[in-house]
Motif scaffolding. Structure first.
Motif, mmCIF file in Angstrom:
data_model
loop_
_atom_site.group_PDB
_atom_site.id
_atom_site.type_symbol
_atom_site.label_atom_id
_atom_site.label_comp_id
_atom_site.label_asym_id
_atom_site.label_seq_id
_atom_site.Cartn_x
_atom_site.Cartn_y
_atom_site.Cartn_z
ATOM 1 N N ARG A 160 0.853 -1.187 0.000
ATOM 2 C CA ARG A 160 0.000 0.000 0.000
ATOM 3 C C ARG A 160 0.891 1.239 0.000
ATOM 4 N N GLN A 161 0.496 2.216 -0.805
ATOM 5 C CA GLN A 161 1.145 3.511 -0.781
ATOM 6 C C GLN A 161 0.124 4.526 -0.297
ATOM 7 N N ALA A 162 0.331 5.038 0.916
ATOM 8 C CA ALA A 162 -0.531 6.107 1.408
ATOM 9 C C ALA A 162 -0.045 7.424 0.809
ATOM 10 N N ALA A 163 -0.911 8.426 0.834
ATOM 11 C CA ALA A 163 -0.612 9.711 0.189
ATOM 12 C C ALA A 163 0.707 10.279 0.718
ATOM 13 N N GLY A 164 1.628 10.588 -0.217
ATOM 14 C CA GLY A 164 2.889 11.225 0.142
ATOM 15 C C GLY A 164 3.882 10.325 0.842
ATOM 16 N N ARG A 165 3.669 9.032 0.766
ATOM 17 C CA ARG A 165 4.561 8.116 1.470
ATOM 18 C C ARG A 165 5.066 7.028 0.534
ATOM 19 N N GLY A 166 6.014 6.251 1.031
ATOM 20 C CA GLY A 166 6.569 5.151 0.253
ATOM 21 C C GLY A 166 5.648 3.943 0.268
ATOM 22 N N LEU A 167 6.140 2.845 -0.268
ATOM 23 C CA LEU A 167 5.356 1.629 -0.352
ATOM 24 C C LEU A 167 5.560 0.785 0.901
ATOM 25 N N GLN A 168 4.463 0.337 1.456
ATOM 26 C CA GLN A 168 4.506 -0.484 2.663
ATOM 27 C C GLN A 168 4.029 -1.889 2.332
ATOM 28 N N LEU A 169 4.845 -2.889 2.661
ATOM 29 C CA LEU A 169 4.452 -4.273 2.417
ATOM 30 C C LEU A 169 3.363 -4.674 3.403
ATOM 31 N N LEU A 170 2.269 -5.237 2.880
ATOM 32 C CA LEU A 170 1.149 -5.668 3.718
ATOM 33 C C LEU A 170 1.165 -7.188 3.915
ATOM 34 N N PHE A 171 1.204 -7.922 2.808
ATOM 35 C CA PHE A 171 1.158 -9.383 2.850
ATOM 36 C C PHE A 171 2.049 -9.945 1.757
ATOM 37 N N TYR A 172 2.523 -11.182 1.978
ATOM 38 C CA TYR A 172 3.169 -11.895 0.893
ATOM 39 C C TYR A 172 2.815 -13.371 0.997
ATOM 40 N N SER A 173 2.965 -14.055 -0.141
ATOM 41 C CA SER A 173 2.579 -15.468 -0.215
ATOM 42 C C SER A 173 3.581 -16.221 -1.075
ATOM 43 N N VAL A 174 4.048 -17.350 -0.571
ATOM 44 C CA VAL A 174 4.982 -18.178 -1.334
ATOM 45 C C VAL A 174 4.283 -19.366 -1.980
ATOM 46 N N GLY A 175 2.975 -19.534 -1.731
ATOM 47 C CA GLY A 175 2.242 -20.630 -2.351
ATOM 48 C C GLY A 175 0.772 -20.572 -1.997
ATOM 49 N N ILE A 176 -0.013 -21.437 -2.627
ATOM 50 C CA ILE A 176 -1.459 -21.473 -2.404
ATOM 51 C C ILE A 176 -1.749 -21.648 -0.919
ATOM 52 N N GLY A 177 -2.605 -20.788 -0.405
ATOM 53 C CA GLY A 177 -3.018 -20.883 0.993
ATOM 54 C C GLY A 177 -1.993 -20.419 2.007
ATOM 55 N N GLN A 178 -0.821 -19.995 1.553
ATOM 56 C CA GLN A 178 0.236 -19.556 2.474
ATOM 57 C C GLN A 178 0.326 -18.032 2.452
ATOM 58 N N ILE A 179 -0.020 -17.418 3.574
ATOM 59 C CA ILE A 179 -0.049 -15.960 3.668
ATOM 60 C C ILE A 179 0.772 -15.531 4.872
ATOM 61 N N SER A 180 1.627 -14.548 4.667
ATOM 62 C CA SER A 180 2.358 -13.933 5.771
ATOM 63 C C SER A 180 1.978 -12.465 5.846
ATOM 64 N N SER A 181 1.706 -12.011 7.050
ATOM 65 C CA SER A 181 1.286 -10.632 7.256
ATOM 66 C C SER A 181 2.425 -9.836 7.859
ATOM 67 N N GLU A 182 2.679 -8.675 7.290
ATOM 68 C CA GLU A 182 3.748 -7.833 7.790
ATOM 69 C C GLU A 182 3.243 -6.757 8.737
ATOM 70 N N VAL A 183 2.021 -6.331 8.548
ATOM 71 C CA VAL A 183 1.493 -5.222 9.339
ATOM 72 C C VAL A 183 0.110 -5.598 9.854
ATOM 73 N N PRO A 184 -0.076 -5.690 11.177
ATOM 74 C CA PRO A 184 -1.407 -6.025 11.702
ATOM 75 C C PRO A 184 -2.374 -4.883 11.444
ATOM 76 N N GLN A 185 -3.518 -5.203 10.856
ATOM 77 C CA GLN A 185 -4.448 -4.135 10.526
ATOM 78 C C GLN A 185 -5.786 -4.733 10.139
ATOM 79 N N ASN A 186 -6.570 -3.906 9.519
ATOM 80 C CA ASN A 186 -7.949 -4.217 9.205
ATOM 81 C C ASN A 186 -8.094 -5.062 7.944
#
Lengths: 115, 111
Positions: free
Chosen positions: B37-63
């Protein structure tokens, strides 16, 4: 805690001259560095990268320099063209989990090349 | 060659409404997939990444939450949007090599 910093929010350069964009990082675990170019309302476009085992990588008009001891990298664009006007993001990479690479981005520098 | 698609391109949603953003990749298999996500006037923030089906890693706890129901499909969701969820959402793909390639993005405005 900003691990990747681009301290200049904007830079203006005359067409044909050199543009130098700077980036500093704090995390010594970063082992790969990238530069992206971004136009408004578009996704970033990959420009050039450099591994931490090198100190220079060149691709056409773009050259990236890495100074590991200073934890500093820079992007040189020579000669600058009006079409280069965009926001430039520096990113640093480290292995996250499995095969995933986590990129940490700086806040960007708006480059304006004046005709 | 590989291409990455995101939709919708633009979205305006009221506070408290649900969200579903979709990203698909063509021309490659078993990619690593990322949501930023890029919020206004800011850099890019990693939210989630996935290395395979059903595999999710969260970097930032949020909504927000992410899912990967198929190899080349990555979905970003929310049950109830907040004003602070407004921003430019970018999907990216990559491999164990280091470069990530970004999609065109989705501009989300929460009113």
């Amino acid at each position: 805690d900003q691990q990747v910093k681009q301290n200049s929010p904007s830079l203006s350069v005359q067409e044909g001259r050199i543009s130098i964009l700077n980036c500093d990082y704090t995390n010594s675990m970063f082992d790969y560095f990238l530069w992206y170019k971004k136009y408004p309302a578009e996704g970033p476009t990959f420009l050039i990268s450099i591994s931490s085992i090198k100190d220079k990588n060149e691709d056409g008009r773009f050259t990236v320099f890495l100074n590991k001891s200073a934890k500093h990298l820079s992007l040189h664009i020579v000669p600058s063209q009006p079409g280069d006007s965009a926001v430039y993001f520096c990113a640093a990479s480290q292995i996250s989990s499995g095969s995933a690479r986590q990129l940490t981005f700086g806040s960007g520098t708006q480059l304006t090349v004046l005709p | 060659s590989q291409t990455i698609h995101q939709w919708p391109a633009t979205l305006v949603q009221p506070v408290g409404s649900p969200l579903s953003l979709e990203c698909t990749v063509e021309g490659t298999s078993n990619p690593n997939l990322y949501w930023y996500r890029q919020a206004a006037g800011r850099g890019l923030q990693l939210l989630f990444y996935s290395v395979g089906i059903g595999q999710i890693s969260s970097e930032v706890p949020q909504n927000l939450s992410a899912s990967r129901p198929q190899d080349r499909q990555f979905i970003l969701s929310s049950k109830k949007l907040l004003l602070s969820d407004s921003g430019f959402y970018l999907c990216a793909w990559g491999r164990s090599t280091d470069t990530q390639y970004f999609g065109p993005g989705t501009r989300l405005t929460v009113l």
